[in-house]
Scaffold this active site. Sequence first.
Site, short mmCIF file in Angstrom:
data_model
loop_
_atom_site.label_atom_id
_atom_site.label_comp_id
_atom_site.label_asym_id
_atom_site.label_seq_id
_atom_site.Cartn_x
_atom_site.Cartn_y
_atom_site.Cartn_z
N THR A 1 -11.23 -87.04 -73.89
CA THR A 1 -12.36 -87.04 -72.96
C THR A 1 -12.60 -88.42 -72.35
OG1 THR A 1 -13.31 -85.64 -74.69
CG2 THR A 1 -14.66 -86.04 -72.74
N TRP B 1 -10.62 -90.95 -71.94
CA TRP B 1 -9.53 -91.28 -71.01
C TRP B 1 -9.76 -90.56 -69.68
CZ3 TRP B 1 -3.69 -90.10 -72.34
CH2 TRP B 1 -2.86 -90.89 -71.52
N HIS C 1 -18.71 -80.32 -73.89
CA HIS C 1 -17.81 -79.74 -74.90
C HIS C 1 -18.05 -78.24 -75.07
CE1 HIS C 1 -16.47 -83.70 -75.88
NE2 HIS C 1 -17.61 -84.09 -76.39
N TYR D 1 -3.33 -83.81 -73.39
CA TYR D 1 -3.28 -85.23 -73.75
C TYR D 1 -1.83 -85.72 -73.85
CZ TYR D 1 -4.34 -89.43 -76.60
OH TYR D 1 -4.44 -90.71 -77.10
P1 A3P Z 1 -7.38 -91.16 -81.91
O1 A3P Z 1 -8.53 -91.00 -82.85
O2 A3P Z 1 -6.23 -90.29 -82.26
O3 A3P Z 1 -6.99 -92.57 -81.68
P2 A3P Z 1 -12.35 -88.38 -76.99
O4 A3P Z 1 -12.26 -89.37 -75.90
O5 A3P Z 1 -12.20 -86.97 -76.52
O6 A3P Z 1 -13.54 -88.61 -77.85
O7 A3P Z 1 -11.06 -88.60 -77.88
C1 A3P Z 1 -10.85 -89.79 -78.56
C2 A3P Z 1 -9.37 -89.95 -78.82
O8 A3P Z 1 -8.73 -90.38 -77.62
C3 A3P Z 1 -9.09 -91.02 -79.85
O9 A3P Z 1 -7.87 -90.62 -80.47
C4 A3P Z 1 -8.95 -92.24 -78.97
O10 A3P Z 1 -8.27 -93.31 -79.57
C5 A3P Z 1 -8.17 -91.68 -77.80
N1 A3P Z 1 -8.36 -92.44 -76.56
C6 A3P Z 1 -9.49 -93.03 -76.10
N2 A3P Z 1 -9.26 -93.63 -74.94
C7 A3P Z 1 -7.96 -93.43 -74.63
C8 A3P Z 1 -7.12 -93.83 -73.52
N3 A3P Z 1 -7.59 -94.56 -72.54
N4 A3P Z 1 -5.83 -93.44 -73.55
C9 A3P Z 1 -5.35 -92.70 -74.56
N5 A3P Z 1 -6.08 -92.31 -75.62
C10 A3P Z 1 -7.38 -92.65 -75.66
#
Ligand code: A3P
Length: 298
Positions: free
Chosen positions: A46, A48, A106, A194
């Site tokens: 989310t 990202w 969500h 993702y």
């Molecule tokens: P991990 O816990 O596997 O590292 P959300 O944004 O839906 O809350 O999800 C968080 C997950 O996305 C985390 O995964 C986080 O590290 C990863 N994440 C956050 N920003 C990101 C980005 N810019 N690129 C890739 N993954 C990212």
Amino acid sequence: GSTSLYLYQGFWCPSEATLKAIISFQRHFQAQETDLILASSPKSGTTWLKALAFMIVNRARCALNESPLLTTSPQELVPTIEFDLYMRSQCPNLEDLPCPRILSTHIPFASLPGSIKDSKCRIVYVCRNPFDQFVSYWHFLLHLPHENVEPLSLDESFELFCKGVHAFGPFWDHVSGFWKASLERPDKVLFFKYEDMKADIIFHIKRLAEFLGLPFSEEEGKKGVIEEISRLCSFETLKDLEVNKYGKQVYGTPNSAFFRKGKVGDWANHLTPAMAECLKKLIEGKFGASGLTFEMSC
Ligand code: A3P
């Protein structure tokens, strides 16, 4: 350990306060045709997607090196409707948000307010393989304030996850709802994974911009704007920004909790081969006929 999930309309709300906020959201939210709704199961990418959508939509408004994304968290730039808007007020004033409004949620597709489903507003969904999503969420929970409630062990959480008992889950129902909607109404719902974004972010940035009716011009292409956006929104860049390192959400969660590893396949460091096998079978059974598959490693 104990859990405080509430079953509502066939999905699990992570707290009583969230349930109340969701009900207000369903009752009062009025979608506008220009709205962009980013939908996901928590921990699926989310943050990202928020950063990317914000940058694509606002790229003409200011120079990339002066982007608000450098000083403001993606969570603040793109509020999550049930947490950031309806948790504090039953009827928040959303009319004054800059147009187009970019918001996230969500809530499963079936439970979205009618005005989102029926208006011309667009929905972008991001999903992640359930192995990494589960492990990421389990880590995330450790950062949330726990009022006298012991966090569940990984084993306990896993058992519940496999029974469908998981925030905004069952996981498979959440994903299937948006998957079907994206097949039925491809101009309304765009479906991302993702893992696909990790494999080719440039392609997905272009795809997102086109879906939003904001394709990159040839000139932008030549200037390297797409690459710039991908760099600015990358895990490495965002994780190291002051605001994401030391800032906090209004409800107390440190912004850093949204940036952990950002990898595909980290689940292998946490799930035993037996657990992985069990989830693999379960997922194959749930998604077998749908044509939807997941990459588990890179
Ligand atoms: P991990 O816990 O596997 O590292 P959300 O944004 O839906 O809350 O999800 C968080 C997950 O996305 C985390 O995964 C986080 O590290 C990863 N994440 C956050 N920003 C990101 C980005 N810019 N690129 C890739 N993954 C990212």
